[in-house]
Design a protein around this motif. Structure first.
Motif, PDB file in Angstrom:
ATOM      1  N   ASN A  90     -16.666  26.213 -18.868  1.00  0.00           N
ATOM      2  CA  ASN A  90     -17.326  25.008 -19.361  1.00  0.00           C
ATOM      3  C   ASN A  90     -17.928  25.273 -20.736  1.00  0.00           C
ATOM      4  O   ASN A  90     -18.184  26.424 -21.118  1.00  0.00           O
ATOM      5  CB  ASN A  90     -18.411  24.551 -18.391  1.00  0.00           C
ATOM      6  N   ALA A  91     -18.173  24.187 -21.464  1.00  0.00           N
ATOM      7  CA  ALA A  91     -18.629  24.302 -22.854  1.00  0.00           C
ATOM      8  C   ALA A  91     -20.009  24.952 -22.927  1.00  0.00           C
ATOM      9  O   ALA A  91     -20.958  24.516 -22.256  1.00  0.00           O
ATOM     10  CB  ALA A  91     -18.648  22.930 -23.511  1.00  0.00           C
ATOM     11  N   ASN A  92     -20.108  25.996 -23.730  1.00  0.00           N
ATOM     12  CA  ASN A  92     -21.349  26.724 -23.985  1.00  0.00           C
ATOM     13  C   ASN A  92     -22.007  27.266 -22.716  1.00  0.00           C
ATOM     14  O   ASN A  92     -23.212  27.493 -22.678  1.00  0.00           O
ATOM     15  CB  ASN A  92     -22.354  25.823 -24.729  1.00  0.00           C
ATOM     16  N   ALA A  93     -21.193  27.457 -21.671  1.00  0.00           N
ATOM     17  CA  ALA A  93     -21.733  27.935 -20.398  1.00  0.00           C
ATOM     18  C   ALA A  93     -21.581  29.445 -20.289  1.00  0.00           C
ATOM     19  O   ALA A  93     -20.793  29.962 -19.483  1.00  0.00           O
ATOM     20  CB  ALA A  93     -21.042  27.227 -19.236  1.00  0.00           C
ATOM     21  N   SER A  94     -22.302  30.180 -21.116  1.00  0.00           N
ATOM     22  CA  SER A  94     -22.312  31.642 -21.032  1.00  0.00           C
ATOM     23  C   SER A  94     -23.615  32.161 -21.625  1.00  0.00           C
ATOM     24  O   SER A  94     -24.129  31.594 -22.593  1.00  0.00           O
ATOM     25  CB  SER A  94     -21.111  32.231 -21.781  1.00  0.00           C
ATOM     26  N   PHE A  95     -24.166  33.216 -21.017  1.00  0.00           N
ATOM     27  CA  PHE A  95     -25.359  33.839 -21.588  1.00  0.00           C
ATOM     28  C   PHE A  95     -25.519  35.234 -21.007  1.00  0.00           C
ATOM     29  O   PHE A  95     -24.917  35.590 -19.988  1.00  0.00           O
ATOM     30  CB  PHE A  95     -26.589  32.961 -21.347  1.00  0.00           C
ATOM     31  N   GLU A  96     -26.337  36.037 -21.685  1.00  0.00           N
ATOM     32  CA  GLU A  96     -26.630  37.401 -21.263  1.00  0.00           C
ATOM     33  C   GLU A  96     -28.088  37.459 -20.825  1.00  0.00           C
ATOM     34  O   GLU A  96     -28.992  37.061 -21.584  1.00  0.00           O
ATOM     35  CB  GLU A  96     -26.373  38.380 -22.414  1.00  0.00           C
ATOM     36  N   ASP A  97     -28.311  37.954 -19.589  1.00  0.00           N
ATOM     37  CA  ASP A  97     -29.688  37.997 -19.096  1.00  0.00           C
ATOM     38  C   ASP A  97     -30.404  39.254 -19.605  1.00  0.00           C
ATOM     39  O   ASP A  97     -29.833  40.060 -20.347  1.00  0.00           O
ATOM     40  CB  ASP A  97     -29.723  37.873 -17.579  1.00  0.00           C
ATOM     41  N   ARG A  98     -31.633  39.413 -19.197  1.00  0.00           N
ATOM     42  CA  ARG A  98     -32.445  40.515 -19.711  1.00  0.00           C
ATOM     43  C   ARG A  98     -31.945  41.875 -19.249  1.00  0.00           C
ATOM     44  O   ARG A  98     -32.179  42.880 -19.913  1.00  0.00           O
ATOM     45  CB  ARG A  98     -33.907  40.325 -19.275  1.00  0.00           C
ATOM     46  N   GLU A  99     -31.276  41.911 -18.117  1.00  0.00           N
ATOM     47  CA  GLU A  99     -30.754  43.183 -17.600  1.00  0.00           C
ATOM     48  C   GLU A  99     -29.391  43.532 -18.189  1.00  0.00           C
ATOM     49  O   GLU A  99     -28.846  44.591 -17.908  1.00  0.00           O
ATOM     50  CB  GLU A  99     -30.652  43.125 -16.074  1.00  0.00           C
ATOM     51  N   LYS A 124      -1.427  33.943 -29.847  1.00  0.00           N
ATOM     52  CA  LYS A 124      -0.398  34.843 -30.360  1.00  0.00           C
ATOM     53  C   LYS A 124      -0.945  36.250 -30.576  1.00  0.00           C
ATOM     54  O   LYS A 124      -0.199  37.217 -30.509  1.00  0.00           O
ATOM     55  CB  LYS A 124       0.173  34.300 -31.669  1.00  0.00           C
ATOM     56  N   ARG A 125      -2.241  36.365 -30.808  1.00  0.00           N
ATOM     57  CA  ARG A 125      -2.860  37.668 -31.039  1.00  0.00           C
ATOM     58  C   ARG A 125      -3.476  38.250 -29.777  1.00  0.00           C
ATOM     59  O   ARG A 125      -4.125  39.294 -29.828  1.00  0.00           O
ATOM     60  CB  ARG A 125      -3.911  37.557 -32.140  1.00  0.00           C
ATOM     61  N   GLY A 126      -3.302  37.564 -28.631  1.00  0.00           N
ATOM     62  CA  GLY A 126      -3.742  38.126 -27.365  1.00  0.00           C
ATOM     63  C   GLY A 126      -4.792  37.335 -26.638  1.00  0.00           C
ATOM     64  O   GLY A 126      -5.197  37.720 -25.528  1.00  0.00           O
ATOM     65  N   LEU A 127      -5.267  36.231 -27.211  1.00  0.00           N
ATOM     66  CA  LEU A 127      -6.243  35.402 -26.528  1.00  0.00           C
ATOM     67  C   LEU A 127      -5.579  34.712 -25.334  1.00  0.00           C
ATOM     68  O   LEU A 127      -4.379  34.408 -25.368  1.00  0.00           O
ATOM     69  CB  LEU A 127      -6.791  34.361 -27.499  1.00  0.00           C
ATOM     70  N   SER A 128      -6.374  34.442 -24.280  1.00  0.00           N
ATOM     71  CA  SER A 128      -5.795  33.815 -23.080  1.00  0.00           C
ATOM     72  C   SER A 128      -5.155  32.486 -23.422  1.00  0.00           C
ATOM     73  O   SER A 128      -4.049  32.184 -22.963  1.00  0.00           O
ATOM     74  CB  SER A 128      -6.870  33.624 -22.011  1.00  0.00           C
ATOM     75  N   CYS A 129      -5.839  31.672 -24.178  1.00  0.00           N
ATOM     76  CA  CYS A 129      -5.263  30.425 -24.676  1.00  0.00           C
ATOM     77  C   CYS A 129      -6.099  29.962 -25.867  1.00  0.00           C
ATOM     78  O   CYS A 129      -7.128  30.551 -26.193  1.00  0.00           O
ATOM     79  CB  CYS A 129      -5.183  29.346 -23.590  1.00  0.00           C
ATOM     80  N   ASP A 130      -5.664  28.896 -26.522  1.00  0.00           N
ATOM     81  CA  ASP A 130      -6.279  28.477 -27.778  1.00  0.00           C
ATOM     82  C   ASP A 130      -7.437  27.495 -27.586  1.00  0.00           C
ATOM     83  O   ASP A 130      -8.096  27.135 -28.566  1.00  0.00           O
ATOM     84  CB  ASP A 130      -5.220  27.851 -28.690  1.00  0.00           C
ATOM     85  N   TYR A 131      -7.700  27.064 -26.349  1.00  0.00           N
ATOM     86  CA  TYR A 131      -8.801  26.133 -26.104  1.00  0.00           C
ATOM     87  C   TYR A 131     -10.027  26.952 -25.741  1.00  0.00           C
ATOM     88  O   TYR A 131     -10.115  27.508 -24.655  1.00  0.00           O
ATOM     89  CB  TYR A 131      -8.445  25.165 -24.979  1.00  0.00           C
ATOM     90  N   VAL A 132     -10.992  27.008 -26.652  1.00  0.00           N
ATOM     91  CA  VAL A 132     -12.174  27.858 -26.488  1.00  0.00           C
ATOM     92  C   VAL A 132     -13.380  26.979 -26.160  1.00  0.00           C
ATOM     93  O   VAL A 132     -13.730  26.063 -26.920  1.00  0.00           O
ATOM     94  CB  VAL A 132     -12.444  28.684 -27.762  1.00  0.00           C
ATOM     95  N   TYR A 133     -14.028  27.294 -25.016  1.00  0.00           N
ATOM     96  CA  TYR A 133     -15.180  26.512 -24.568  1.00  0.00           C
ATOM     97  C   TYR A 133     -16.515  27.192 -24.868  1.00  0.00           C
ATOM     98  O   TYR A 133     -17.518  26.510 -25.097  1.00  0.00           O
ATOM     99  CB  TYR A 133     -15.097  26.267 -23.056  1.00  0.00           C
ATOM    100  N   SER A 134     -16.554  28.501 -24.813  1.00  0.00           N
ATOM    101  CA  SER A 134     -17.844  29.184 -25.003  1.00  0.00           C
ATOM    102  C   SER A 134     -17.646  30.489 -25.753  1.00  0.00           C
ATOM    103  O   SER A 134     -16.590  31.127 -25.659  1.00  0.00           O
ATOM    104  CB  SER A 134     -18.518  29.452 -23.651  1.00  0.00           C
TER     105      SER A 134
END
Length: 991
Positions: free
Chosen positions: A594-603, A540-550
């Motif tokens: 996918n669940a917890n499938a996100s990260f930021e690399d060194r660059e 309702k506040r602008g998120l794509s949907c309410d099911y959050v994986y990461s």
């Protein structure tokens, strides 16, 4: 005839050279700047006949007034609004299905060039023009509309201009091979062997001389949108105009390819798009060439056309694969074609050598090297189900598997970790390291690595752990299937009260202000670290949907949310929170994370694992500026049915069949509005605000494009709708649609006013009727009273006459008898008897007036006038006085006067005549009756001696007359001058 033959030969020569140019091998030696991508894919989004395109062989692009994309194909015209295609072909009004040219004019009309004439489309109907009068010679090559709103076209190497009713040939140039527009929308044409000319509004002016290049054939021209350079497709290959000369562009020196040259385009960012016969597209950007084909997301088919729309999207037309859109290089991706046996990527980690390792749920482990190639990493089949990867502080890569416990990377090989205490955690869901300690989450609970042992943390309430996060030196949050719990690592105790209860938590993140909790039904829950209050960010506040994986917090402090519907970026500024959604239009082919499938690399690159592949976000690529969607009112329906044409309005909206300013009857008050924010970049991210002025107090925000207003009351309304861009920014792109619903006649002000007047009239009529009835009754009562009075008066008069008259007659008779019997010697007695007789006679005569006034007929004016006249004649008949009577013509003398009028009027004039007779010494008396307006005037005039009115006698005669006049509402005046007679005037208002 000779001249025509010469022209035909010249035209044929040009055509042959043009054909040679299109078949010419364009070869450039590789000098520098070679760059190839073999595994990484760009976000080219394909649309073809399966999506609704008319035909997969495309020829030309344009954009209309509604921001819709116009696509010319071999099967007709397609109009694309970002979501749906609407197609037009010969059966719908086009003269031919092969579209060769497209343009829109200042009046928002569309000009469509075909293989057999030009179709003019005003949004409602087509009209066909044939520039050439010869049948079969109306193959349209190109159409443009210049800054002066001139419509130009080329047919059979001849230039034509639209005159308002037909196309007229322009013979000043001669043979014309190509025409184009510069950045200022001026028209440029090329004549082989003569030069390149520009239209200045009055005529053609030569800008580039080609007389020294008689064999050069320029088949096509275009201006660079960024540099303004004129590029020419020639028989020698692509050339650019540089200081009035045609030269090879510098960027072509590094082109690492051989092939036939098809088309070239420069977009507004200065990027060069090139099509050769090797298929796909060559792109020159940042001083290097990149070839996009099927391997990295595009196609191997020949590209026929490039086009940049108003939002900065690049559209690529192909000869068989439909069209592709390219929104930029924010996201690149890896899938099966990149070397992944399974596109579902569960976890990523960056090794100490900079390479990226990828985990698959059923296909093992992969390594993405610095050359962007995907390489499989050997791992036994029983351990190929990998859920999580983690690099510890010592640079070791740990691998959490589904069935084989904990593994690690040893060089280029994988090995199982054999704990000294023989503990093997099964169904590992997540690996997390903090200050040298590796924490292992699993379906069975929590473990941690202590030296060469794996220790189990017994937590009865917190099983099925999917995420862990340290929020202090000794406090860890555990995301579980039943909520979020706080675990004290120093005492190894779980606080009994959960931080968040009854919701599955798959991921966690934190900053200095909040802990962010990803849930499966409530979006992102925010736990304030200071106040311990909970709030949430949901759909309702602008998120794509309410099911959050990461959840991922980048180095700039933004929170990246991987959901089941895409990726969202939550940024916090001084103006508050802002959510930017990324989806298919941004290159995210697999929108389910996918669940917890996100990260930021060194660059600083961000990586997201989805069910459709691995996606990398480039934060250093500047996003195209956000454009306001063009809001279009698509439909207005009454009771879910189309509104009949011209039933409620005299005309329709331009480029629409919607009625203009309709006026609906009271019963037609169930309206449905459908609208569309045309946004080619990200149509799925457009949100709407709508408000019905006259009904809604404020706007409503939604992602739906249909709204229903049932049972609207009568009134004047204006329906307004706005659309946001992909970043959630709102613009002044409102569309307004006014309409009126008439009120029922019984609710209109004039009807109510009429009813009010009617009620007042009825009330007055009732009052009048009642008063009239009262008046009639009063008159009836008066009449009865008068009739009774008349009977009484008549009877009284008769009785008075009979009784008094008889008595007086008898007295007079007795006096006469008595006089006759008296002796002559009694003169005194006879005198007394004579006086008695005279008084009796006078009394008798006076009683006659009394008796007359008692009679009912004495109340009428005509009777009163007659009685006054008779009295005067009787009183003067024994005298020498002449009596005259004059009466003006009166409209009506049959007027009934009040009962006492007759007596008083008779007595006034009787007294006046008596005074004139006794004292006036007159010889003539005249009575005149006349009318002056509403007054009745009685005038009694004598010619006697008169008297001084200031000196009155001792008698009461004049005073009595005044009193009688006042008694009947009259005005009595007496004018007399000694020696000149007397005038007595009575004014009486009786009309």
């Amino acid at each position: 005839m000779t001249r025509m033959t010469s022209e035909n030969k010249q035209r044929e020569s040009i055509r042959i050279r043009t054909q040679r140019a299109t078949r010419c091998l364009f070869f450039l030696v590789l000098l520098f700047g070679i760059s190839s991508l073999y595994a990484q894919k760009q976000n080219f989004v394909n649309f073809n006949v399966e999506n609704g395109l008319a035909q997969s062989q495309t020829t030309v692009f344009a954009q209309n007034r509604n921001n819709e994309l116009l696509i010319g194909t071999f099967g007709g015209l397609s109009v694309f609004d970002g979501s749906f295609f609407v197609n037009y072909n010969k059966s719908k009004g086009l003269p031919n299905n092969v579209i060769t040219a497209l343009a829109t004019d200042r009046n928002k009309n569309t000009w469509i060039g075909t293989n057999d004439g030009i179709a003019f489309f005003n949004g409602q109907q087509f009209h066909t023009y044939y520039p050439s009068s010869k049948a079969g010679e109306n193959v349209i090559r190109k159409i443009i509309v210049d800054r002066y709103n001139n419509v130009w076209t080329i047919v059979n190497d001849k230039l034509y201009r639209f005159s308002g009713s037909r196309f007229v040939r322009d013979t000043t140039i001669g043979t014309t091979l190509s025409i184009t527009l510069d950045k200022s929308e001026k028209a440029w044409v090329v004549n082989p062997g003569k030069g390149i000319f520009v239209w200045n509004g009055q005529g053609w002016k030569k800008e580039i001389d080609l007389q020294h290049e008689p064999d050069l054939v320029i088949a096509d021209m275009s201006f660079g949108a960024y540099s303004g350079t004129l590029y020419c497709n020639t028989s020698r290959g692509p050339l650019a105009v540089d200081k009035g000369q045609l030269r090879y562009p510098e960027f072509l020196k590094g082109l690492p390819a051989n092939g036939f040259f098809n088309t070239m385009y420069e977009d507004r960012r200065g990027i060069i798009w090139l099509s050769l016969s090797d298929g796909g597209a060559w792109v020159y950007s940042n001083s290097k060439w990149i070839h996009y084909n099927y391997d990295n997301g595009l196609t191997d088919d020949n590209v026929t056309h490039f086009f940049e729309d108003a939002e900065g999207n690049i559209w690529i037309g192909t000869n068989g694969s439909g069209i592709f859109s390219y929104t930029g290089s924010l996201f690149t991706y890896y899938d099966r074609a990149s070397g992944l046996a399974s596109p579902s990527v569960m976890s990523m980690a960056q090794y100490k050598d900079g390479s990226i390792y990828l985990a698959s749920s059923n296909a093992g482990l992969y390594r993405l090297g610095n050359n962007s190639n995907v390489e499989p990493v050997p791992i036994p089949a029983y351990a190929s189900g990998v859920n999580s990867l983690q690099v510890d502080t010592f640079g070791r890569l740990w691998i959490g598997t589904q069935r084989a416990g904990l593994w690690y990377l040893d060089g280029r090989s994988t090995r199982p970790f054999v704990a000294r205490n023989k503990v093997i955690p099964r169904n590992i869901t997540y690996l997390y390291q903090y200050e040298g300690t590796l924490w292992i989450s699993s379906v069975n609970g929590l473990y941690h690595l202590a030296g060469d042992s794996i220790l189990y943390d017994p937590l009865p309430k917190a099983r099925e752990i999917y995420a862990t996060l340290m929020i202090g030196t000794d406090s860890m949050l555990l995301g579980t299937r039943k909520g979020v719990y706080l675990y004290r690592t120093d005492t190894r105790k779980l606080l009994p009260q959960p931080l968040l209860d009854n919701t599955t938590t798959l991921c966690l993140a934190a900053d200095n202000r909040y802990v962010y909790i990803g849930t499966d039904d409530r979006g992102v829950v925010l736990w304030n670290r200071g106040t311990h209050q909970l709030s949430n960010i949901d759909q309702k506040r602008g998120l794509s949907c309410d099911y959050v994986y990461s959840l991922l917090r980048d180095k700039d402090g933004s929170i990246w949310v991987g959901t089941g519907c895409g990726i969202d970026k939550i940024s916090f500024t001084d103006k508050g929170m802002k959510i930017r959604s990324f989806g298919k239009s941004d290159g995210l082919l697999g929108v389910e994370n996918n669940a917890n499938a996100s990260f930021e690399d060194r660059e600083g690159y961000l990586w997201f694992g989805t069910t459709r592949g691995l996606f990398r976000f480039n934060p250093y690529t500047s996003a195209a500026p956000e454009h306001a969607p063009r809001v279009v009112l698509q439909g207005v329906k009454l009771f879910s049915k189309d509104i009949p044409e011209q039933k409620y309005a005299d005309s329709t909206l331009p480029f629409s069949d919607l009625p203009l300013h309709p006026v609906f009857p009271p019963s037609q008050n169930h309206l449905t509005f459908s609208f569309k924010g045309v946004f080619l970049s990200s149509p799925e991210k457009v949100r709407y605000r709508y408000q019905l002025m006259g009904a809604d107090k404020t706007f409503t925000e939604t992602n739906q494009n249909t709204v229903v207003y049932p049972n609207l009351p009568p009134g004047s309304y204006v329906f307004k709708v706005w659309a946001s861009d992909a970043a959630g920014n709102w613009h002044s792109n409102v569309v307004s649609y006014p309409f009126i619903i008439n009120a029922p006649y019984y609710t209109t002000w004039y009807f109510r006013l009429g009813i009010a007047f009617l009620l007042i009239g009825i009330f007055l009529a009732v009052v009048y009727y009642r008063n009239h009835q009262k008046e009639l009754r009063r008159r009836w009562e008066d009449r009865l009273r008068e009739e009774e009075q008349a009977r009484v008066r008549q009877k009284t008069a008769e009785d008075f006459h009979d009784e008094i008259g008889n008595k007086l007659t008898r007295i007079n008779l007795l006096a006469t008898i008595a006089t006759g019997k008296l002796p002559a010697s009694s003169p005194e007695v006879k005198g007394i008897l004579g006086q008695i007789q005279a008084n009796v006679t006078s009394l008798y005569n006076g009683s006659k007036d009394i008796i007359w006034s008692l009679q009912p007929q004495s109340d009428y004016l005509e009777e009163i006038i007659l009685r006054i006249r008779q009295n005067a004649e009787e009183m003067l008949q024994d005298s020498d006085i002449q009596f005259d009577f004059e009466q003006d013509t009166l409209s009506d003398t049959h007027i009934k006067l009040p009962i006492d009028y007759s007596r008083n009027m008779i007595m006034i004039f009787k007294e006046a005549i008596t005074n004139s007779l006794k004292h006036g010494e007159a010889t003539r008396i005249a009575l005149k009756v006349s009318r002056q307006g509403e007054l009745l005037v009685f005038e009694l005039l004598d010619n006697g001696k008169g008297f001084d009115t200031s000196v009155t006698g001792k008698g009461n005669g004049l005073g009595n007359m005044n009193n009688r006049a006042k008694r009947i509402g009259g005005e009595l005046s007496c004018d007399s001058v000694p020696g000149r007679g007397t005038l007595l005037r009575l004014l009486l208002k009786i009309y």
